[in-house]
Design an enzyme around this catalytic site. Structure first.
Site, PDB file in Angstrom:
ATOM      1  N   ASN A   1       3.525 -41.271  12.612  1.00 23.87           N
ATOM      2  CA  ASN A   1       2.244 -40.350  12.876  1.00 23.87           C
ATOM      3  C   ASN A   1       2.399 -39.393  11.644  1.00 23.87           C
ATOM      4  O   ASN A   1       1.388 -38.887  11.083  1.00 23.87           O
ATOM      5  CB  ASN A   1       2.215 -39.942  14.194  1.00 23.87           C
TER       6      ASN A   1
ATOM      7  N   ASP B   1       2.609 -43.587  23.564  1.00 26.77           N
ATOM      8  CA  ASP B   1       3.565 -44.825  22.727  1.00 26.77           C
ATOM      9  C   ASP B   1       4.030 -45.614  23.896  1.00 26.77           C
ATOM     10  O   ASP B   1       4.913 -46.278  23.338  1.00 26.77           O
ATOM     11  CB  ASP B   1       4.181 -44.270  21.667  1.00 26.77           C
TER      12      ASP B   1
END
Length: 348
Positions: free
Chosen positions: A220, A255
């Site tokens: 990310n 996640d």
């Protein structure tokens, strides 16, 4: 007239479907008009076809249910276009232009449009005969009344269908993760509860794999949230692809994912089943990910697996225990990376 009204009242009260309403109405229409064939049609505007939904036949004339005719070649369209809804000279008036009328030897014919509340033409309600008939004064009014009742039933059924579809969409929305399309946390808990109950009844264990995407924050941070979302969707697709018939993969949040599956029978090799399941889930997450123009070589997720013996744990307990197992795997992998880094430093 009074017996007809009584029969009509009973029919409308009892009918729970279009067919249950239409068939008695076709019987009554035959009695009112004296014609041997009465039928309800629907128009398929996309294919330009008229379908005979339900028909009532007596005598030699037979208009079969299920028949489909090009809309442009029907008596119904000619009658509507010319606003001439009753004719007892069909062969002379339209027979040469309407093959179906000629083939069926229709001489007398009456119809009325079945229109929905918004004006849409749904189909027609018709009566036909090979004989010469005059139209009783009240027949056209009764025909219009029957068409109105049929239209109202169609709209009720359409509304029920729309409500059912809307409910299904809401149910799917409430139980689906919008990013990955996998079942969400709520759906997972319900599915795991069912699977654990099945395991208790069948005497089999249940395997619960808790999956944490190590390094996701780094992806990310390095490439942005759009790439991160692509990566999550790709992982979800790989987990979905490795599922067997009774397995389920879900997104727990962030996640983290969970995969559940039936295990071995009680007394079976649970440890071996756990190890094989853990390896299968881990390998599904491992490998190269092509995300647009970006290729990410991913070392695989941390996967903790719990084997739940029949009748021992509830869904939340099993998920908590699998989560704890995953953190043990995560710590062990971190220690391995640290050790590998230290060895690399000594060698250099």
């Amino acid at each position: 007239m009074e017996p007809l009204l009584e029969q009509l009242s009973a029919t409308v009260t009892r009918a729970k479907s279009l067919e249950e309403l239409s068939r008695p109405l076709l019987d009554m229409l035959a009695a009112v008009t004296g014609m041997e064939s009465t039928y309800l049609t629907a128009i398929d505007w996309q294919r330009d076809l008229q379908h005979v939904l339900y028909a009532r036949n007596s005598g030699e004339m037979n208009i079969p249910e299920g028949i489909s005719v090009p809309w442009g070649h029907t008596l119904c369209k000619r009658a509507l276009d010319e606003e001439h809804l009753f004719a007892n000279d069909v062969d002379a008036r339209w027979g040469g232009d309407v093959p179906v009328a000629r083939d069926l030897h229709i001489h007398s014919y009456v119809s009325t449009p079945v229109r929905l509340a918004n004006g849409t033409l749904y189909g027609t309600l018709c009566a036909a005969s090979s004989a010469h008939h005059e139209m009783p004064a009240q027949a056209q009014r009764i025909l219009a009344l029957f068409a109105t009742l049929i239209a109202q039933q169609i709209e009720r059924e359409q509304l029920v269908h729309q409500l059912m579809e809307a409910n299904a969409r809401l149910s799917a929305y409430a139980s689906t993760d919008p990013l990955t399309g996998l079942p969400n946390r709520r759906a997972l808990q319900e599915a795991l509860t069912r699977l654990l109950e099945q395991g208790r009844r069948r005497g089999i264990a249940v395997l619960v794999a808790f999956v944490d995407l190590d390094g996701f924050k780094a992806i990310n941070d390095a490439h942005g949230h759009e790439v991160g979302d692509q990566f999550l969707r790709a992982v979800a697709e790989r987990l979905r692809a490795m599922l067997r018939a009774e397995d389920l993969a879900a997104r727990w949040g962030g996640d983290e994912f969970v995969v559940i599956a039936p295990g071995p029978e009680a007394g079976g090799a649970l440890a071996a089943a756990k190890s094989a399941f853990q390896q299968r889930v881990f390998e599904a997450t491992q490998g190269d990910y092509l995300l647009g123009a970006l290729r990410i070589a991913y070392a695989g997720a941390s996967v903790g697996v719990l084997g739940v013996a029949p009748g021992t744990l509830g869904a939340l307990q099993a998920l908590d225990a699998a989560d704890a197992a995953m953190y043990q795997v995560k710590k062990a992998r971190r220690r391995q990376r640290v050790a590998a880094g230290a060895v690399s430093t000594v060698i250099s």
